[in-house]
Design a protein around this motif. Sequence first.
Motif, short mmCIF file in Angstrom:
data_model
loop_
_atom_site.label_atom_id
_atom_site.label_comp_id
_atom_site.label_asym_id
_atom_site.label_seq_id
_atom_site.Cartn_x
_atom_site.Cartn_y
_atom_site.Cartn_z
N LYS A 50 5.32 -1.15 -7.68
CA LYS A 50 3.99 -1.54 -7.20
C LYS A 50 4.14 -2.62 -6.12
O LYS A 50 3.47 -2.56 -5.09
N ASN A 51 5.03 -3.57 -6.35
CA ASN A 51 5.25 -4.62 -5.36
C ASN A 51 5.91 -4.07 -4.09
O ASN A 51 5.63 -4.54 -2.99
N LEU A 52 6.77 -3.10 -4.25
CA LEU A 52 7.38 -2.45 -3.09
C LEU A 52 6.30 -1.77 -2.25
O LEU A 52 6.29 -1.87 -1.02
N ASP A 53 5.38 -1.10 -2.91
CA ASP A 53 4.25 -0.47 -2.23
C ASP A 53 3.42 -1.52 -1.49
O ASP A 53 3.02 -1.31 -0.34
N ARG A 54 3.19 -2.69 -2.14
CA ARG A 54 2.43 -3.77 -1.50
C ARG A 54 3.13 -4.27 -0.24
O ARG A 54 2.48 -4.57 0.76
N VAL A 55 4.46 -4.40 -0.31
CA VAL A 55 5.22 -4.86 0.86
C VAL A 55 5.02 -3.92 2.03
O VAL A 55 4.73 -4.35 3.15
N PHE A 56 5.16 -2.63 1.80
CA PHE A 56 4.98 -1.65 2.87
C PHE A 56 3.54 -1.67 3.39
O PHE A 56 3.32 -1.65 4.61
N PHE A 57 2.58 -1.72 2.49
CA PHE A 57 1.17 -1.71 2.88
C PHE A 57 0.82 -2.94 3.72
O PHE A 57 0.27 -2.82 4.81
N GLU A 58 1.14 -4.13 3.22
CA GLU A 58 0.82 -5.37 3.92
C GLU A 58 1.56 -5.45 5.27
O GLU A 58 0.99 -5.89 6.26
#
Length: 183
Positions: A50-58
């Motif tokens: 989930k945090n990896l997804d947040r990194v890519f999104f942000e």
Amino acid sequence: MSKVLAIDMGTSSISAAIAEKGEHGRFFVHSVFRYSYDALKDDATRAALKNLDRVFFESSKLHPFADGVLINFSSPFCLDKTISGEFLRPNREIEISEHEYHEMIEILKNKIKSKLQDISLSREVFDYDLLDTKVDGYSVENFLGHKGETIEIKANFLVVSPFLKKNLEELKDKFFPGSYLKS
């Protein structure tokens, strides 16, 4: 100039930075992200992804284009395996080609996969670094274009779970299509 998303996937957090290489080879850091999670909890893998997804999104929201994504993994997310191979060529008078090189790397990748299957560990090769290459016993930095009978390759392969590799490739393609993904 090139822009990269650099990610460090640690055991308690995922940190990332968007950096751009300037004219004189120095990097300018545009943005830094850090998302923590508890690696000891039962849902640690889900939290990490989930945090990896947040990194890519942000990252993509602030900087919609990157030439590449560089990622560093901490254990237990990856394994480093060093393997060597010697290849006998049928015709020593023909220059070593890019195609022949890729065939040799595939053979080494399959050797790694076979060794991991022997210990019932499902892993995929994520990236590799050539440590040493030789043609007919002589060290060469790049053996493409050389002629010779034997090629020796020593490489370090970074292997990760198939699920993590697929997830990273999908995130890269979704948020930074056309960019490279390396460790």
